[in-house]
Write a protein that holds these residues in place. Structure first.
Motif, short mmCIF file in Angstrom:
data_model
loop_
_atom_site.label_atom_id
_atom_site.label_comp_id
_atom_site.label_asym_id
_atom_site.label_seq_id
_atom_site.Cartn_x
_atom_site.Cartn_y
_atom_site.Cartn_z
N ASP A 54 40.59 67.93 -26.45
CA ASP A 54 39.35 68.98 -25.25
C ASP A 54 37.93 69.05 -26.44
OD1 ASP A 54 41.47 70.90 -23.82
OD2 ASP A 54 42.39 70.54 -25.28
N ALA A 66 35.71 66.83 -29.39
CA ALA A 66 35.71 66.50 -30.06
C ALA A 66 35.15 66.47 -32.06
CB ALA A 66 34.55 65.15 -30.41
N LEU A 82 34.50 66.21 -35.34
CA LEU A 82 33.33 65.31 -36.17
C LEU A 82 33.44 65.77 -37.83
CD1 LEU A 82 29.69 66.03 -33.79
CD2 LEU A 82 31.75 63.86 -33.88
N PHE A 114 20.94 71.50 -32.23
CA PHE A 114 21.37 71.18 -30.89
C PHE A 114 20.77 70.61 -29.54
CE2 PHE A 114 24.89 73.49 -28.64
CZ PHE A 114 25.64 72.83 -28.14
N ALA A 117 32.15 63.19 -26.68
CA ALA A 117 32.83 64.58 -25.71
C ALA A 117 32.10 64.13 -23.63
CB ALA A 117 32.28 65.51 -25.89
N GLN A 135 32.36 70.13 -41.16
CA GLN A 135 33.39 70.08 -40.03
C GLN A 135 33.79 70.75 -38.99
OE1 GLN A 135 35.99 67.75 -42.14
NE2 GLN A 135 34.34 68.13 -43.18
N VAL A 136 33.19 70.57 -37.95
CA VAL A 136 33.16 70.50 -36.37
C VAL A 136 33.85 70.31 -35.70
CG1 VAL A 136 30.65 71.30 -37.11
CG2 VAL A 136 30.91 69.72 -35.49
N CYS A 137 33.80 70.21 -34.52
CA CYS A 137 34.36 70.90 -33.26
C CYS A 137 32.59 70.65 -31.99
CB CYS A 137 35.52 71.33 -32.57
SG CYS A 137 37.52 71.21 -32.83
N PHE A 138 32.92 69.47 -31.10
CA PHE A 138 32.24 69.63 -30.29
C PHE A 138 32.61 69.36 -28.66
CE2 PHE A 138 28.23 66.50 -28.80
CZ PHE A 138 27.80 67.89 -28.26
N SER A 139 32.08 70.00 -27.95
CA SER A 139 32.65 69.77 -27.01
C SER A 139 31.63 70.02 -25.03
CB SER A 139 33.81 71.20 -26.09
OG SER A 139 34.49 70.44 -24.66
N THR A 140 31.65 69.49 -23.92
CA THR A 140 31.07 70.03 -22.64
C THR A 140 32.02 69.93 -21.84
OG1 THR A 140 29.08 69.10 -21.62
CG2 THR A 140 30.62 67.66 -22.76
N ASP A 159 37.71 75.01 -24.49
CA ASP A 159 38.03 73.87 -24.87
C ASP A 159 37.66 73.77 -26.61
OD1 ASP A 159 38.64 72.69 -22.81
OD2 ASP A 159 36.49 72.78 -22.32
N LEU A 160 37.07 74.58 -27.49
CA LEU A 160 36.81 74.75 -28.86
C LEU A 160 37.64 75.46 -29.35
CD1 LEU A 160 33.14 75.43 -29.35
CD2 LEU A 160 33.82 73.21 -29.30
N SER A 219 41.10 73.69 -29.83
CA SER A 219 40.86 72.44 -30.87
C SER A 219 41.13 72.87 -32.22
CB SER A 219 39.85 72.02 -30.55
OG SER A 219 39.29 70.93 -28.49
N ALA A 228 28.00 77.87 -31.45
CA ALA A 228 26.44 77.88 -30.67
C ALA A 228 27.12 77.09 -28.93
CB ALA A 228 25.76 76.78 -31.82
N LEU A 229 26.19 77.84 -27.78
CA LEU A 229 26.17 76.57 -26.91
C LEU A 229 25.30 76.41 -26.61
CD1 LEU A 229 29.37 79.57 -24.30
CD2 LEU A 229 29.74 77.18 -25.65
N ALA A 262 27.99 72.83 -22.98
CA ALA A 262 28.20 72.25 -24.21
C ALA A 262 28.67 73.47 -25.53
CB ALA A 262 27.62 71.14 -25.50
N GLY A 263 29.32 72.49 -26.43
CA GLY A 263 29.55 73.94 -27.65
C GLY A 263 30.13 73.43 -28.64
N ILE A 264 29.75 73.69 -29.95
CA ILE A 264 29.82 73.63 -31.53
C ILE A 264 30.35 75.29 -31.52
CG2 ILE A 264 28.94 72.69 -33.21
CD1 ILE A 264 26.00 71.93 -31.87
N ARG A 296 35.30 74.28 -37.19
CA ARG A 296 37.34 74.06 -37.44
C ARG A 296 37.60 75.03 -38.51
NH1 ARG A 296 36.63 67.48 -38.14
NH2 ARG A 296 38.71 67.88 -38.70
#
Lengths: 340, 340
Positions: free
Chosen positions: A42, A44, A46, A55, A129, B52-57, B83-84, B87, B93-94, B148-150, B153
């Motif tokens: 859902d 990525a 990173l 961003f 993503a 250590q991030v997640c990234f989604s759109t 989605d974030l 995960s 942030a969006l 899209a969002g960050i 983790r």
């Protein structure tokens, strides 16, 4: 050969079921492939090299989808890379989200995705993503693409309009108007003796090189929609300084200038997709210019003006070719729908 | 009162000039306001708490724009937060990118932006980047939104389908089918005695609470397009295990079930926008369920099945109400265009 796969996009390709999965696995992933997106999670995961990031996002609705010098896929990747680049970051990861009109030929989508993937690869940026939506025939115009991007900020680089000082130089990385006039000419099916071509390109290698090798860059922006006129007006409005630029110093390809004049456009208002404006301290300006000129994307770079005191209001003034002066206004906005 | 501002979106609002600036400053920024986006830079500068991030759109094309329980603005914010969240990240942030059809009433846009801003605020997520494009009348259907969002983790959390083991429990956070059946009913203008309502909501508070207070969560996913059927099929395909679920244990609101049956839909295939499926080790399942039930968004949560050996192929099997067994297939995709 998969006989199930139709040559055109169906509504069901956006339904989140088997056809969506097929589209992603057969047409999207093979072009983009990297370890992160291959998970189809859902989001990525990173591991960035620093928590200091930039961003950015842009949606692309350019018409036509293919133009001389690029296509919507290349544009969507380069455009978001450039937004990160001019913010003082090294672009790392992109998302790519498609809104597809039912009936789009899958072969067109393949070309566009290949082009987006190539642009990302050439710039060492991973597409990690994505999302695919399909809307019914007539509910969108063929294809819209959104990209969002994450970049890691360069150490010690802190750009901002508050840093501008009287005497700073205005550096432009190359010719203006190429992208916009290419799109307009193609849309109106106008041919010129000398072909014009979009400048669509990713600037991060060049901007990073300048920022890593000089100290005097205070602000950068890419003059896309609204052109150089809009960007310079944003700079004066945000810094409360004025800017004076000299028409003779602004690089323009002659066929682009001819096309703009013929069609009644001011080339200052025309969109660019592979250029940046940098505000640089006087002692670093020549060095920054030199770095530009050594790079293929900056060989026509020039110092086109300087920051001056805003005596009445923060204005952009143009010294014309014949030595007159005129105010360069913020374009109203009607010039060019769907230029990017 | 600004007499220049028309009540409908003009093409020029997307031109990158004065009207674009007005739209952003008068209609977008006042709702979203935070220090980062107020800079209107090419990219937002973020100081994350971890690299250590997640990234989604996701792009949102839902039709109609307003539905019982939400609108495209709330949906676009909650969807990417979810989605974030699933995960294993805390959303931070969006970005928010608009593709607007010429002629859209600005008052509608205002409502949608207010709703997006409220959803972000309630979930402690900042909207830090944006973009506005306008296409001509007929080239899009009113409004499409990409977010899209960050997310950062959560420490020690590492979800993945490779962690699934036979005996793990399938936890579902609440009733299924609410979002999809609401959209379908509204589109077909069908009224029910009991009103049905989208479950559109952001799940991050609940998912973070579970992940921070239990150790046994192995994987999470939100069953949006394609519904529970698609999500469970993705889980078995990615883990090479099978899943057995029990129809009597799956929470469904009765009016939603009635609507689905009346219209010929399988509620397992219907989209949800405020639910997650979690695969949890047997020793943590009751604890995770308990945390759900204490949260307003998880009060109908249930353990609906378990992970079993894939004897022939990785299949999802449903034990029906009368004790029969059937295979739950991946939906083909045609069920529900523009459900999100």
């Amino acid at each position: 050969m998969n006989t199930e796969q139709p040559p055109k996009i169906l509504l069901a390709h956006g339904g989140g079921g088997r056809l969506t999965d097929q589209l992603i696995r057969q047409h999207i992933l093979p072009k983009i492939k990297n370890d992160t997106i291959a998970e189809l999670a859902d989001a990525a995961k990173l591991n960035l090299s620093s928590p200091q990031v930039c961003f950015s996002t842009d949606s692309y609705v350019v018409k036509p989808l293919f133009f001389n010098g690029g296509d919507i896929g290349k544009l969507a990747v380069c455009g978001t890379i450039n937004d990160l680049a001019v913010s003082g970051a090294k672009p790392v990861a992109l998302s790519l989200s498609l809104i597809i009109e039912e009936g789009l030929e899958i072969s067109l989508l393949d070309k566009i995705l290949s082009s987006a993937a190539a642009a990302a690869r050439e710039n060492n940026v991973l597409i990690v993503a994505g999302d695919t939506k399909v809307v019914e025939l007539g509910a969108a115009d063929k294809l819209f693409i959104n990209t969002a991007g994450i970049g890691v900020r360069l150490t010690g680089v802190d750009l901002g309009l508050d840093k501008l000082a009287v005497g700073d130089k205005v550096l432009l990385s190359g010719t203006i108007g190429d992208h916009g006039m290419t799109i307009i000419s193609q849309r109106q099916d106008i041919k010129f003796q000398t072909e014009i071509q979009s400048d669509c390109a990713a600037l991060a290698e060049l901007t990073c090189s300048i920022l890593e090798n000089t100290n005097g860059v205070k602000f950068m922006r890419d003059p896309t929609r609204g052109g150089l006129a809009a960007t310079l007006n944003e700079i004066v409005a945000g810094s409360n300084k004025a800017i004076e630029i000299s028409e003779v110093d602004i690089p323009v390809n002659l066929p682009v200038l001819a096309a703009a004049e013929m069609l009644g456009f001011d080339v200052l208002n025309i969109a660019n997709e592979g250029k940046f404006v940098a505000i640089v301290s006087p002692d670093s300006a020549e060095q920054a210019l030199g770095i530009c000129k050594e790079h293929p994307l900056g060989r026509d770079a020039a110092i086109i003006g300087r920051v001056i005191e805003a005596t009445q209001a923060p204005l952009v003034e143009l010294i014309t070719k014949i030595g007159g002066r005129r105010i360069v206004q913020m374009p109203y906005g009607r010039e060019l729908p769907r230029i990017c």
